[in-house]
Design an enzyme around this catalytic site. Structure first.
Site, PDB file in Angstrom:
ATOM      1  CG  HIS A 103      -1.933  -1.042   1.254  1.00  0.00           C
ATOM      2  ND1 HIS A 103      -3.162  -0.917   0.653  1.00  0.00           N
ATOM      3  CD2 HIS A 103      -1.915  -2.287   1.804  1.00  0.00           C
ATOM      4  CE1 HIS A 103      -3.858  -2.028   0.831  1.00  0.00           C
ATOM      5  NE2 HIS A 103      -3.122  -2.870   1.520  1.00  0.00           N
TER       6      HIS A 103
ATOM      7  CB  ALA B 143      -8.430   5.414   2.807  1.00  0.00           C
TER       8      ALA B 143
ATOM      9  CD  GLU C 291      -8.930   0.670  -2.060  1.00  0.00           C
ATOM     10  OE1 GLU C 291      -9.326  -0.410  -2.538  1.00  0.00           O
ATOM     11  OE2 GLU C 291      -7.816   0.800  -1.514  1.00  0.00           O
TER      12      GLU C 291
END
Length: 336
Positions: free
Chosen positions: A61, A119, A84
């Site tokens: 990520h 998120a 996201e």
């Protein structure tokens, strides 16, 4: 005839950046529904992927507020990460972006991995507030929270894959997108993923339910070393006095505990079978004990015992009770 959704390792890797997770899920498929796949993904993520696999997934990520690297091993995952974080980026200012950058660096320095949060739909101020709150956690607590957030992200991405595959296959039985959008509101990600059986009427579940593993399992992670703890002796016992319960503050006779089984953790930190394979688990008080003193003679704990209760309404559920251990602390949780 129910359609089956087949996903390869590449697609699973887009959902979760652990190679171990992707291989396990590709082997476990195909799946007939999104819900079935989520159950298998939760079991794999929490019970089969080791510490290194968790860290590998975390590293896939980008930091909140930053674009994914062009060298990302999964272009699909990189694209999803960008989407996201779209709300966070849309609500950011130069000041909050700078503050986010500083807190990302501070968080990574303390915990050793990127700040992970579900998120989607969250603003930069919300994310910053959550990061500051979680920064106060002990590393062992934050490590578990990050794993839960990863599972939420995996669920969301899996819903996208299933929606795309379902459309291509002209199936209509996968209708869980709205549920996934609410995944951030779940109180417990670990214990909730395998709740599908609760939605089936009790009479039907009793007729069709068959376990594929013992109803109580455990594993041990050595958090100080960052690896599974192999060679730890494990005992599973049940409280065998129908006239009483083990009470806080009282010295209970060892004669009241009945041994169900014993084992030793393997190289992955997992115990062998601790009890018989039964569909209906007897309600009652259970105790799992770990010979931590033999494993770590210089540690604080000669042994660790975890006592928990299985209620009558839970007799068809699975209880995974891990031990997260260091020389001077330990924690546990109700897994699935």
């Amino acid at each position: 005839m129910e359609s089956l959704i087949v996903l390869g390792e590449k697609e699973w890797l887009a959902c979760c950046g652990s190679v171990k997770f992707a291989k396990e899920m590709a082997s476990a498929g195909p799946f007939s529904s999104y819900q079935e796949a989520v159950g298998a993904a939760s079991e794999t993520w929490f019970n089969k992927v080791d510490v290194n696999g968790w860290l590998e997934a975390f590293s896939a990520h980008p930091q909140i507020g930053e674009s994914p690297s062009k060298a990302h091993k999964s272009p699909t995952s990189a694209q999803w990460s960008k989407g996201e974080q779209s709300t966070a980026l849309a609500t950011a200012t130069d000041t909050t972006l700078q503050e986010l950058y500083e807190w990302n660096a501070r968080y990574r320095q303390k915990f050793g991995f990127v700040f992970l949060i579900f998120a989607s739909g969250r603003s930069t101020p919300e994310i910053l507030a959550e990061m500051k709150r979680r920064y106060q956690n002990r590393p062992i607590v934050e490590f578990e929270l990050a794993a839960k957030e990863q599972m939420k992200i995996t669920e969301l991405r899996l819903s996208k894959l299933f929606s795309a595959n379902a459309t291509a296959a002209s199936t209509t039985n996968i209708q869980y997108a709205s549920d996934v959008a609410k995944v951030g509101d779940r109180v417990s990600c670990i214990s909730g993923h395998l709740g599908a059986a609760k939605e089936i009427p009790a009479e039907k579940s009793a007729e069709t339910f068959t376990r594929t593993r013992p109803p109580i399992t455990t594993h041990v992670l050595d958090i100080a070393r960052g690896s599974p703890a192999a060679g730890i002796e494990v005992l599973l016992e049940t409280w065998d006095n129908n006239q009483s319960r083990p009470l806080f503050g009282q010295m209970d006779s060892s004669r009241n505990w009945k041994l169900q089984g014993s084992s030793t953790t393997d190289k992955d930190g997992r115990s062998g079978q601790l009890m018989k394979m039964v569909d209906n688990l007897n309600p009652g008080i259970y105790q799992i004990s770990f010979n931590t003193g033999k494993y770590n003679p210089a540690g604080f704990f000669p042994y660790v015992s975890i006592v928990f209760e299985v209620r009558d309404s839970q007799k068809l559920e699975h209880f995974h009770v891990p031990l997260l251990l260091s020389p001077f602390s330990f924690s546990t949780y109700r897994g699935s």
